[in-house]
Design a protein around this motif. Structure first.
Motif, mmCIF file in Angstrom:
data_model
loop_
_atom_site.group_PDB
_atom_site.id
_atom_site.type_symbol
_atom_site.label_atom_id
_atom_site.label_comp_id
_atom_site.label_asym_id
_atom_site.label_seq_id
_atom_site.Cartn_x
_atom_site.Cartn_y
_atom_site.Cartn_z
ATOM 1 N N VAL A 77 24.216 -1.081 15.475
ATOM 2 C CA VAL A 77 24.545 -1.333 16.887
ATOM 3 C C VAL A 77 25.672 -0.411 17.331
ATOM 4 O O VAL A 77 25.655 0.121 18.445
ATOM 5 C CB VAL A 77 24.925 -2.811 17.111
ATOM 6 N N PHE A 78 26.662 -0.193 16.457
ATOM 7 C CA PHE A 78 27.753 0.734 16.773
ATOM 8 C C PHE A 78 27.187 2.129 17.052
ATOM 9 O O PHE A 78 27.581 2.799 18.020
ATOM 10 C CB PHE A 78 28.749 0.787 15.620
ATOM 11 N N LYS A 112 25.671 -4.220 11.993
ATOM 12 C CA LYS A 112 26.833 -3.855 12.814
ATOM 13 C C LYS A 112 26.931 -2.339 12.968
ATOM 14 O O LYS A 112 27.201 -1.833 14.069
ATOM 15 C CB LYS A 112 28.113 -4.392 12.166
ATOM 16 N N GLN A 140 20.354 -6.942 20.811
ATOM 17 C CA GLN A 140 21.468 -6.056 21.139
ATOM 18 C C GLN A 140 21.276 -4.611 20.678
ATOM 19 O O GLN A 140 21.953 -3.717 21.195
ATOM 20 C CB GLN A 140 22.760 -6.595 20.499
ATOM 21 N N LYS A 155 25.192 1.822 20.538
ATOM 22 C CA LYS A 155 25.962 1.499 21.740
ATOM 23 C C LYS A 155 27.134 2.445 21.962
ATOM 24 O O LYS A 155 27.422 2.821 23.093
ATOM 25 C CB LYS A 155 26.496 0.060 21.656
ATOM 26 N N GLU A 156 27.817 2.814 20.891
ATOM 27 C CA GLU A 156 29.046 3.585 21.031
ATOM 28 C C GLU A 156 28.817 5.088 20.923
ATOM 29 O O GLU A 156 29.535 5.866 21.549
ATOM 30 C CB GLU A 156 30.068 3.158 19.960
ATOM 31 N N ASN A 190 18.892 -0.419 24.053
ATOM 32 C CA ASN A 190 19.486 -0.123 25.366
ATOM 33 C C ASN A 190 18.438 -0.016 26.457
ATOM 34 O O ASN A 190 18.755 -0.158 27.636
ATOM 35 C CB ASN A 190 20.270 1.192 25.316
ATOM 36 N N TYR A 207 33.333 -5.012 13.668
ATOM 37 C CA TYR A 207 32.759 -4.706 14.984
ATOM 38 C C TYR A 207 31.939 -5.891 15.493
ATOM 39 O O TYR A 207 31.148 -6.490 14.755
ATOM 40 C CB TYR A 207 31.866 -3.464 14.875
ATOM 41 N N SER A 208 32.141 -6.248 16.734
ATOM 42 C CA SER A 208 31.375 -7.340 17.358
ATOM 43 C C SER A 208 30.410 -6.770 18.368
ATOM 44 O O SER A 208 30.762 -5.896 19.153
ATOM 45 C CB SER A 208 32.330 -8.323 18.063
ATOM 46 N N TYR A 209 29.186 -7.273 18.343
ATOM 47 C CA TYR A 209 28.200 -6.802 19.330
ATOM 48 C C TYR A 209 27.601 -7.980 20.068
ATOM 49 O O TYR A 209 27.782 -9.125 19.706
ATOM 50 C CB TYR A 209 27.106 -5.969 18.664
#
Length: 489
Positions: A75-76, A72, A108, A79-80, A111, A487-489
């Motif tokens: 990915v945070f 998580k 996920q 992505k963020e 990118n 956090y959800s991805y």
């Protein structure tokens, strides 16, 4: 990052400059690195040292908190926060572990198709074996791509090219079938058009007039564009293109917000200019201010302390011309522009208050803030706290530094040789222990200056809009560990 498991044992260690500081909580140190580090050479550590330490930390965190939590967070970060290399390295490490929804995680974490190639290369460097979930997850991702991305990321000459990725993952789609058959049309990207054009100047002008450049591509290619719209190569630009196309695109509010461009990236574009055009510089300054709109407004009174010592002259990444202190100044100015009740201090082994006018050019304010102005090139945080002590109560203090304070032999009278351990404590004692201190370590070393058991001390990571926007969340008593864990991805 901040406020993880505050009741931990504290260990005093030496900074790289010999000052007494605290060793970071491993979880905070890991997230600090994951959310902000480019894993590049720094003033005190090289790339290999930082990378080795991060790998060891990642395995420790997975052993204690689980691979799902690490996934998580990765990915945070990707992505963020836009972190590439360090999230790719984390994914390569996670390849060796079993955890829930592993296949979905690998679909996920990427990118762009070249993220897949980088992670495969990192797994190979670890002498690991690609797990079934890793391969299938990447296959799901590649199968979801259309003509544009399959055609754009051929990666010819690389360790893993697009054909390799397709063959390994058994990805399948109409676009992939066309690519394998050699019938996929070349994508209409600026890179393709520029690389294949016989008249590159004419092509840059066309791309600009037709709005074919994404915002980051636009500001990163300003020198090429300015050269292209100067037909005589004598500094006389095509004013119609500047007025009608270039300036409006640089200052386009929607493009700035959709691109998620950070203030320091716009400042970086300004610093990279080789061809100086007044209108373009003014447009970049306006764009910088627009990008600052994403910064939160804080209740109460805020102070910013920026380290301008010698070690803060290291660049943020190999491809950047701006230093750590300039990045810190960009966000200091961004916070100040959105929060009028802010006091700013810069420090080395001495400290100096900085008075700025919000009507002045933002880039000039940054340059004024990073100038050493006799502050010295060592690092002693105590004079900054002395300055704050003599002024007022602050609801929060942003400390922006690499935290490598000097040995006590060089510390000022206020610190009495113990600046890392006692300065914030002394300040808080005067004002009722109600001040939050945000410690932004821009170099990602393994130490911090203040006690990690103090619930008002928050070890932060990168100075990005996303991270700064979490500050009201922290001041409401929430834990950022919980935010990432949910956090959800």
């Amino acid at each position: 990052m901040s406020k993880f498991n505050k009741n931990i044992s504290t260990q005093m260690v030496d900074s790289y400059e010999g000052g007494k500081v605290f060793e970071k909580n491993p979880l905070e140190e890991w997230m600090n690195t994951l959310f902000s580090s480019y894993l590049t050479d720094k003033f005190y550590e090289n790339e290999d040292t930082q990378t080795t330490r991060f790998i060891e930390l990642t395995n420790q965190i997975i052993a204690k908190y689980g691979a799902s939590f690490a996934a998580k967070a990765a990915v945070f970060a990707r992505k963020e926060l836009g972190m590439r290399s360090v999230s790719q390295l984390t994914a390569a490490i996670l390849n060796e572990y079993q955890f829930e929804n592993k296949r979905y995680f690998f679909s996920q974490i990427v990118n762009r198709p070249d993220d897949v190639a980088e992670i495969f290369a990192a797994i190979e460097a670890f002498k690991g074996k690609r797990s079934h979930a890793t391969v299938r997850g990447f296959g799901d991702y590649l199968s979801s791509l259309g003509d544009y991305h399959i055609g754009k990321y051929k990666m010819k000459g690389k360790q893993y090219n697009m054909f390799d990725l397709i063959n390994i993952t058994h990805a399948h789609s109409e676009s992939i079938d066309k690519y394998k058959a050699g019938t996929l049309e070349a994508p209409d990207t600026w890179e393709v058009k520029i690389s294949t054009s016989e008249d590159k100047d004419q092509e840059w002008r066309r791309l600009l007039r037709e709005g074919k450049l994404g915002y980051l591509a636009l500001i990163r290619n300003l020198n090429n564009i300015l050269e292209a719209i100067d037909p005589t190569k004598s500094g006389r630009f095509d004013d119609a293109i500047v007025y009608d196309y270039l300036v409006p695109q640089i200052t386009n509010v929607d493009k700035i917000r959709k691109s998620m461009v950070f203030p320091y990236q716009i400042y970086n574009a300004y610093r990279n200019l080789k061809i100086h055009n007044f209108l373009v510089i003014a447009a970049l300054e306006k764009a910088f201010r627009i990008s600052c709109d994403n910064m939160p407004k804080f209740a109460g009174k805020t102070a910013i302390a920026l380290d301008v010592s010698g070690s803060m002259r290291s660049t943020i990444s190999p491809k950047s011309v701006i230093s750590l202190k300039e990045v810190g100044a960009c966000y200091g100015i961004a916070i100040w522009l959105n929060n009028p009740d802010v006091d700013i201090v810069k420090f080395g082994d001495k400290a100096k208050s900085v008075k700025l006018n919000p009507l002045d050019n933002a880039f000039s304010c940054i340059e004024k803030l990073v100038a050493n102005d006799g502050c010295g090139f060592g690092t002693d945080i105590a004079p900054a706290y002395e300055n704050f002590l003599n002024h007022n109560f602050y609801d929060r203090i942003f400390l922006i530094s690499d935290m490598q304070i000097m040995t006590s032999d060089y510390c000022c009278w206020y610190s009495r040789g113990d600046s890392g351990k006692t300065c914030f404590k002394k300040y808080c004692a005067k004002y009722g222990n109600n001040t939050h201190m945000y410690s932004f370590d821009l170099a990602n070393y393994h130490t911090q200056t203040d006690n990690p058991n103090n619930p008002k001390v928050h070890l932060m990571t990168s100075l990005t809009d996303k991270v700064v926007s979490m500050i009201p969340y922290v001041e409401n008593g929430e834990k950022l560990f919980d935010l990432i864990n949910s956090y959800s991805y």
